[in-house]
Write an enzyme that holds these catalytic residues in place. Structure first.
Site, PDB file in Angstrom:
ATOM      1  N   HIS A 175       0.834  -1.203   0.000  1.00  0.00           N
ATOM      2  CA  HIS A 175       0.000   0.000   0.000  1.00  0.00           C
ATOM      3  C   HIS A 175       0.871   1.256   0.000  1.00  0.00           C
ATOM      4  O   HIS A 175       0.683   2.157  -0.834  1.00  0.00           O
ATOM      5  CB  HIS A 175      -0.902  -0.005   1.236  1.00  0.00           C
ATOM      6  CG  HIS A 175      -1.802   1.186   1.333  1.00  0.00           C
ATOM      7  ND1 HIS A 175      -3.084   1.188   0.832  1.00  0.00           N
ATOM      8  CD2 HIS A 175      -1.609   2.420   1.863  1.00  0.00           C
ATOM      9  CE1 HIS A 175      -3.635   2.368   1.048  1.00  0.00           C
ATOM     10  NE2 HIS A 175      -2.760   3.136   1.678  1.00  0.00           N
ATOM     11  N   GLU A 176       1.814   1.312   0.913  1.00  0.00           N
ATOM     12  CA  GLU A 176       2.666   2.501   1.000  1.00  0.00           C
ATOM     13  C   GLU A 176       3.602   2.614  -0.194  1.00  0.00           C
ATOM     14  O   GLU A 176       3.928   3.731  -0.624  1.00  0.00           O
ATOM     15  CB  GLU A 176       3.463   2.474   2.309  1.00  0.00           C
ATOM     16  CG  GLU A 176       2.609   2.474   3.570  1.00  0.00           C
ATOM     17  CD  GLU A 176       1.644   3.647   3.635  1.00  0.00           C
ATOM     18  OE1 GLU A 176       1.931   4.700   3.025  1.00  0.00           O
ATOM     19  OE2 GLU A 176       0.594   3.504   4.287  1.00  0.00           O
ATOM     20  N   HIS A 180       1.886   4.597  -2.905  1.00  0.00           N
ATOM     21  CA  HIS A 180       2.028   6.046  -2.707  1.00  0.00           C
ATOM     22  C   HIS A 180       3.439   6.504  -3.081  1.00  0.00           C
ATOM     23  O   HIS A 180       3.620   7.504  -3.783  1.00  0.00           O
ATOM     24  CB  HIS A 180       1.762   6.402  -1.240  1.00  0.00           C
ATOM     25  CG  HIS A 180       0.345   6.221  -0.794  1.00  0.00           C
ATOM     26  ND1 HIS A 180      -0.735   6.722  -1.485  1.00  0.00           N
ATOM     27  CD2 HIS A 180      -0.175   5.595   0.307  1.00  0.00           C
ATOM     28  CE1 HIS A 180      -1.852   6.419  -0.842  1.00  0.00           C
ATOM     29  NE2 HIS A 180      -1.533   5.724   0.249  1.00  0.00           N
TER      30      HIS A 180
END
Length: 453
Positions: free
Chosen positions: A22-23, A26
């Site tokens: 997920h990170e 980003h």
């Protein structure tokens, strides 16, 4: 490995994988959008490990493995050198900010598809979708022992787990559903399960039981485990005897014996009980005895109890080749996403209880350990569902989540300017309250489902 240690371990591994992807979503998009990333952390709190990369980003693994974050240069959060202003997140166009924020949930959705693909390629061992016993609604629909469930509605059911997952939503919606079967004789038929006749309230966790279906692999073999002293079977039947027939009626499952013994008792007199003992087949004469328990109704009994059955061997595999697994994985992810939104809708409208909708860390940890113990493919399927859940959760338009930021940016596109700091502050408080409430509900459900019951 004990259940507790295993649960903690697999929870940490699962969250570590999901949060990292997920990170990274980003991080990857931010870097390509020209934004300077200051810190990439998996976990919160005190760093257990960290190092500074050549790009100036600090990479860290922190002590609390319940999340993570990517810290980007932003003038709203600290001083920015004039030479770096163009690389600040807040200076990017609204479309770049949308792309950076959306990249986290999108990474989880892509990971979900990749995990389903790998699961399909490895092959998930399971049980064949064969009916062992049909009662109630299932029997009324014409389902019988030995029927193979080929499809429920428009969803193919190559394994029992797939059949179960297709039946549960229809049961929750009290919606009649067509079931395509193959009879023991090989003919294909379509039956209609009248799920609209289910009680208004039933145990949602046992929806398939409420329908009246028992799969073949959960049937109890008619093998004698113990014989009660002083009862008709004492000295006649022995531990390990396989009961084949009672009074000429064939026995396929332990549950067949009770009704046959009641009929025999009502008729009166002795009858033959056929058993297989080793290599021999014996016909033994017995007369049921009338038993009157301290509570409940009297009944006829032989005085035998079933042997504890061993876990049956899995006899079906959900598997595709590497190429066929690509559309299958994408289709499965889309189907599960629809089901998740449908479940959220059921919870919001009160059609299902929220205690069976929102899971906390204890439930997730125990599930992760259980799935891992069933093999790599089962664990991958659970990890795919968790990744999908994380992606969808983060897209919800709740301030402090990625979806809340996306909502702000959409408003900015419409009105032509960013939302005010006051509006963002109010939204943050509302978002924190909602998340706190959701977390409280998750922990409450954990306590209710794992510690109280």
């Amino acid at each position: 490995m004990s259940e507790f240690i295993g649960s903690v371990w697999w929870l940490i591994v699962s969250l570590g994988v999901l949060v990292t992807f997920h990170e990274f979503g980003h991080y990857w998009v931010a870097r390509r959008a020209g934004v300077k990333v200051l810190r990439f952390s998996v976990g919160f709190g005190k760093p257990l490990w960290e190092r500074r990369g050549a790009d100036g980003t600090v990479y860290a693994v922190a002590a609390i493995p319940l999340g993570g974050y990517v810290k980007m240069m932003d003038e709203r959060e600290g001083d920015v050198a004039p030479a770096d202003v163009a690389r600040a997140f807040n200076r990017q166009s609204v479309w770049k900010r949308i792309a950076i924020v959306a990249a986290g949930p999108v990474a989880n959705l892509l990971l979900c598809v990749a995990l389903f693909w790998l699961m399909f390629v490895l092959g998930r061992p399971d049980y064949a979708p064969v009916v062992g016993q049909a009662e109630g609604i299932a029997a009324q629909a014409g389902l019988q022992r030995g029927d193979v469930l080929l499809a429920v509605g428009d969803r193919e059911t190559p394994t029992w787990s797939e059949a179960q997952l297709a039946l549960i939503p229809a049961a929750l919606d009290h919606a009649d559903v067509a079931v395509r079967i193959r009879t023991p004789g090989g003919a294909e038929r379509t039956r209609t399960l009248g799920l609209s006749r289910l009680p208004a309230a039933f145990d949602e966790r046992r929806a398939v039981d409420a329908i009246g279906l028992l799969p073949r692999h959960l049937m109890v073999p008619p093998v004698v485990g113990t014989v009660a002293e002083g009862m008709p079977a004492w000295g006649v039947l022995a531990e390990g005897d396989h009961i084949m027939a009672v009074d000429g009626n064939p026995v396929a499952d332990w549950t067949d014996i009770g009704p046959l013994v009641q009929q025999l008792g009502e008729r009166g007199g002795p009858a033959m009980v056929e058993v297989r003992r080793g290599d021999e087949r014996l016909a033994l004469e017995m007369t049921p005895a009338r038993v009157t328990p301290a509570t409940g109704d009297a009944y006829w009994a032989l005085g035998v109890a079933a042997a504890r059955p061993a876990e049956p061997a899995k006899d079906a595999t959900l598997q595709y080749g590497p190429l066929a697994a690509v559309p299958a994985a994408a289709s499965e992810a889309l189907h599960q996403a629809r089901e998740m939104f449908a479940m959220i809708g059921r919870a919001l409208t009160g059609r299902v209880s929220v205690e069976n909708t929102v899971a906390g860390p204890i439930t997730i940890a125990r599930a992760a350990n259980a799935y891992a113990n069933h093999g790599a493919a089962w664990y991958l399927s659970m990890l795919a569902m968790l990744s999908l859940s994380l992606g969808i959760l983060n897209l919800l338009p709740i301030p402090v989540l990625d979806g809340g930021h996306l909502l702000y940016y959409l408003i900015e596109l419409v009105k032509g300017s960013p939302v005010s700091d006051r509006t963002m502050a109010v939204g943050q408080y509302i978002g924190l309250a909602l998340i706190a409430g959701l977390m409280g509900l998750a922990f409450y459900n954990d306590i209710l489902n794992n510690l109280v019951r």
